[in-house]
Write a protein that holds these residues in place. Structure first.
Motif, short mmCIF file in Angstrom:
data_model
loop_
_atom_site.label_atom_id
_atom_site.label_comp_id
_atom_site.label_asym_id
_atom_site.label_seq_id
_atom_site.Cartn_x
_atom_site.Cartn_y
_atom_site.Cartn_z
N LYS A 1 32.27 47.49 49.70
CA LYS A 1 32.07 46.80 49.88
C LYS A 1 31.15 45.32 49.34
CE LYS A 1 30.57 44.01 54.62
NZ LYS A 1 30.18 42.46 52.95
N TRP A 2 30.44 46.04 48.52
CA TRP A 2 29.40 45.42 47.49
C TRP A 2 30.55 44.99 46.43
CZ3 TRP A 2 29.63 47.18 42.30
CH2 TRP A 2 28.58 45.64 41.45
N ALA A 3 31.43 46.02 45.53
CA ALA A 3 32.02 45.87 44.70
C ALA A 3 33.49 44.91 45.08
CB ALA A 3 32.88 47.53 43.99
N TYR A 4 33.81 45.36 46.40
CA TYR A 4 35.72 44.30 46.95
C TYR A 4 34.71 42.87 47.11
CZ TYR A 4 39.40 43.23 49.69
OH TYR A 4 40.05 42.23 49.93
N ASP A 5 33.38 42.47 47.61
CA ASP A 5 33.22 40.88 47.78
C ASP A 5 33.13 40.34 46.42
OD1 ASP A 5 33.13 41.59 50.57
OD2 ASP A 5 30.71 41.90 50.75
N SER A 6 32.25 41.24 45.20
CA SER A 6 31.93 40.79 43.72
C SER A 6 33.94 39.92 43.49
CB SER A 6 31.49 41.51 43.39
OG SER A 6 32.47 43.10 42.66
N GLY A 7 34.80 40.99 43.60
CA GLY A 7 35.95 41.06 43.13
C GLY A 7 36.21 40.58 41.63
N GLU A 8 35.45 42.06 41.51
CA GLU A 8 35.01 42.08 39.78
C GLU A 8 36.03 42.90 39.61
OE1 GLU A 8 32.03 44.22 36.27
OE2 GLU A 8 30.97 43.52 38.78
N PRO A 9 36.84 42.39 38.19
CA PRO A 9 37.81 42.55 37.22
C PRO A 9 37.24 44.28 36.68
CG PRO A 9 37.93 40.81 36.37
CD PRO A 9 36.67 40.78 37.63
N SER A 10 38.04 45.25 36.45
CA SER A 10 37.31 46.07 34.91
C SER A 10 37.85 45.38 33.93
CB SER A 10 37.83 47.75 34.93
OG SER A 10 39.47 46.89 34.85
N PRO A 11 36.99 45.34 32.87
CA PRO A 11 37.04 44.55 31.32
C PRO A 11 38.52 45.22 30.72
CG PRO A 11 35.29 45.91 30.88
CD PRO A 11 35.78 45.98 32.75
N ALA A 12 38.93 45.43 30.43
CA ALA A 12 40.17 46.04 29.86
C ALA A 12 41.75 45.81 30.95
CB ALA A 12 40.44 47.46 28.75
N MET A 13 41.66 46.90 31.92
CA MET A 13 43.34 46.38 32.35
C MET A 13 42.97 45.41 33.69
SD MET A 13 43.67 50.73 32.92
CE MET A 13 41.96 50.85 34.41
N GLU A 14 41.82 44.90 33.83
CA GLU A 14 41.46 43.54 34.88
C GLU A 14 41.57 44.37 36.11
OE1 GLU A 14 42.90 40.30 34.00
OE2 GLU A 14 41.94 40.47 31.63
N TRP A 15 41.93 45.87 36.14
CA TRP A 15 41.77 45.96 37.68
C TRP A 15 40.67 45.47 38.79
CZ3 TRP A 15 43.84 51.79 37.73
CH2 TRP A 15 45.00 52.18 37.26
N PRO A 16 40.57 45.78 39.75
CA PRO A 16 39.11 45.45 40.41
C PRO A 16 38.63 46.40 40.60
CG PRO A 16 41.72 44.76 42.07
CD PRO A 16 41.97 45.57 41.18
N VAL A 17 37.36 46.29 40.68
CA VAL A 17 36.42 47.11 40.36
C VAL A 17 36.46 48.14 42.23
CG1 VAL A 17 34.19 47.90 39.94
CG2 VAL A 17 35.31 46.62 38.70
#
Length: 184
Positions: free
Chosen positions: A110-126
């Motif tokens: 839930k925290w990772a989803y709410d943060s919306g943070e992408p991965s650095p290289a591929m920009e996939w949602p973490v």
């Protein structure tokens, strides 16, 4: 189909992840040697994602195949009934542990989803990685319950010790090798 999924679901996913890792890393090596082609900056991160996913998918696989790390030497010395009780207790403890980890991984997801943070290289949602953490723990919990049921249903069946099982597996491999040689 359900029997196949029961026997091979986790194996299938792990093979897919490992094939993806091998293909992307091979592609990265090939692309490096081609002049005027930019290197694959995302290949290492992709491989890391696939590796992490395969690790968490391997949890339920090891539970189902009874390959969790444990010292069986002392257990093998015990009478048949004691071994079965210990196996059931271990399955219950593993199931409770995996269930607790699954419960807490929901918060992380839930925290990772709410943060919306992408991965650095591929920009996939973490959160995709965290979803596999939850999937691994949840499936391991279900597999533990399944193993408790299997062990309870087989209380009257004599189990082989670790050494006996290893010897049986070796004999089966030798027989399979002989059949393969005969087929050639």
């Amino acid at each position: 189909m359900l029997k196949w999924l029961d026997d091979h679901f986790e194996e299938f996913l792990m093979v897919i992840f490992l094939i993806a890792i091998a293909c992307v890393m091979m592609l990265q090596v090939v692309v490096r040697k081609i002049p005027d082609v930019k290197p694959l900056t995302w290949a290492e991160e992709f491989s890391r994602f696939m590796w992490i996913m395969s690790v968490f998918v391997s949890l339920p696989y090891t539970v189902r195949k009874s390959n969790m790390l444990r010292v069986n030497v002392i257990i093998d010395l015990l009478p048949q009934y004691c071994r079965k009780v210990i196996n059931i207790a271990v399955d219950i403890i593993v199931g409770l542990s995996m269930g607790l980890l699954a419960y807490h991984s929901v918060e992380c997801l839930k925290w990772a989803y709410d943060s919306g943070e992408p991965s650095p290289a591929m920009e996939w949602p973490v959160w995709i990685l965290y979803a596999f953490v939850l999937l691994g723990f949840a499936l391991a919990t279900l597999r533990s319950i399944q193993m408790v049921i299997i062990h309870l249903n087989n209380l009257d069946v004599n189990e082989l010790t670790t050494l006996q099982q290893t010897m049986e597996d070796a004999k089966a491999e030798v027989e399979a090798g002989k059949r393969a040689e005969g087929a050639e």
